[in-house]
Design an enzyme around this catalytic site. Structure first.
Site, PDB file in Angstrom:
ATOM      1  N   GLU A  43      15.579 -28.915 -10.754  1.00  0.00           N
ATOM      2  CA  GLU A  43      16.908 -28.403 -10.960  1.00  0.00           C
ATOM      3  C   GLU A  43      17.973 -29.795 -10.420  1.00  0.00           C
ATOM      4  OE1 GLU A  43      20.036 -24.820  -9.780  1.00  0.00           O
ATOM      5  OE2 GLU A  43      18.168 -25.242  -8.284  1.00  0.00           O
ATOM      6  N   LYS A 115      21.675 -22.101 -16.974  1.00  0.00           N
ATOM      7  CA  LYS A 115      21.153 -21.216 -15.949  1.00  0.00           C
ATOM      8  C   LYS A 115      22.104 -19.794 -15.796  1.00  0.00           C
ATOM      9  CE  LYS A 115      20.447 -21.034 -10.885  1.00  0.00           C
ATOM     10  NZ  LYS A 115      20.733 -21.929  -9.343  1.00  0.00           N
ATOM     11  N   CYS A 156      15.595 -22.250 -11.216  1.00  0.00           N
ATOM     12  CA  CYS A 156      15.749 -21.791  -9.731  1.00  0.00           C
ATOM     13  C   CYS A 156      15.765 -20.512  -9.619  1.00  0.00           C
ATOM     14  CB  CYS A 156      16.762 -22.548  -9.129  1.00  0.00           C
ATOM     15  SG  CYS A 156      16.557 -22.712  -7.411  1.00  0.00           S
TER      16      CYS A 156
END
Length: 286
Positions: A43, A115, A156
């Site tokens: 990330e 994300k 993440c």
């Protein structure tokens, strides 16, 4: 048995995107030199910049982003799949995306993923994070059919939302990805168990490239990039927070074997949730 060599790159991205791109390129070349045909970075490959104004000053639209351009070039030159775990991208509407990319051996972009889950938390060590103040969350899960497996994209904090990975597994994903910049505190407590749990409950490989160490903006990330098999066994790990290349050979048939032994995806059932009131004895839907 047909195996594919995959790699997770552990980085320590700083505040200078071009220096980070140079580090990224060196690690990609290292992984390809070891025979990896799929390479994933963590990330925020392009920059880790905690100050919002400073980050926005560095942003580029997708077509001009230096990480995406480098990844496309390297994928085409080396004839491999390059998965940028994520980097910050300026959206046309003026907002910011935490966006992952996958490029194919011809250098063409195959897929992107923004994300979905924003890391908005206050940790007990005094750290406070509000990703939603900077980033616009994505709204769609993404699966990619690669030659070696159907692969699910995530980033993440997504790892804490098992419904995302269950949906990907139910849609046929044999490999799940969770590139990350986990804080040191949360990583030490939860990183390994979350990665292994997502692998076990979905009968899928998990490939997770991570940021590691003390960064220029002052944050500390946990490192410990992992590749986990569908039975929850760690195939490869950087057991530290230094930059590294983590390599493993994976066989996608192991996913079907794990799901055959524990067919929880097949046995899943819909249900409703009820709450019993201890005082009245009445039950009601929650």
């Amino acid at each position: 048995m047909t195996t594919t060599r995959v790699a997770a790159l552990q980085m320590r991205s700083g505040t200078d995107p071009m220096r980070n791109v140079a580090d990224f390129e060196a690690l990609v070349r290292d992984a390809a030199g070891q025979g990896a045909t799929y390479v994933q970075s963590p990330e925020m490959t392009g920059a880790l910049v905690r100050d919002r104004a400073s980050l926005k000053a560095l942003l580029k639209p997708e077509a001009d982003d230096p990480v995406a351009l480098a990844a496309a070039r390297l994928a085409g030159e080396l004839g491999i799949f390059v998965h940028v775990g994520s980097t910050a991208i300026a959206r046309p509407d003026g907002k910011v995306a935490n966006r992952g990319f996958i490029f194919g051996p011809d250098g063409a972009k195959i897929a992107t993923y923004d994300k979905i889950h924003m890391f908005d938390v206050d940790l007990d060590n005094g750290e406070s994070w509000r990703e939603s103040a900077t980033y616009e969350p994505g709204t769609a899960a993404m699966l990619v059919d690669l030659p070696f497996a159907r692969l699910g994209m995530a980033v993440c904090y997504d790892v804490r939302f098992p419904q995302l990975f269950r949906a990907q597994a139910m849609a046929g994903a044999q490999a799940l990805t969770m590139p990350a910049a986990f804080t040191r505190q949360t990583g030490a407590a939860h990183w390994h168990v979350l990665q292994r749990a997502r692998a076990i409950e979905n009968g899928a490989f998990v490939i997770s490239a991570a940021q590691g160490g003390v960064h220029e903006d002052g944050r500390e990330t946990y490192g410990h990039s992992l590749i986990v098999d569908p039975w929850g066994r760690i195939l490869a790990e950087a057991d530290h927070d230094e930059p590294a290349v983590v390599i493993a050979d994976i066989d996608p048939s192991a996913s079907a074997q794990a799901r055959g032994k524990v067919p929880n995806l097949k046995n899943a059932r819909d249900f409703e949730v009820k709450v019993a009131d201890a005082e009245t004895g009445h039950r009601k839907a929650s």
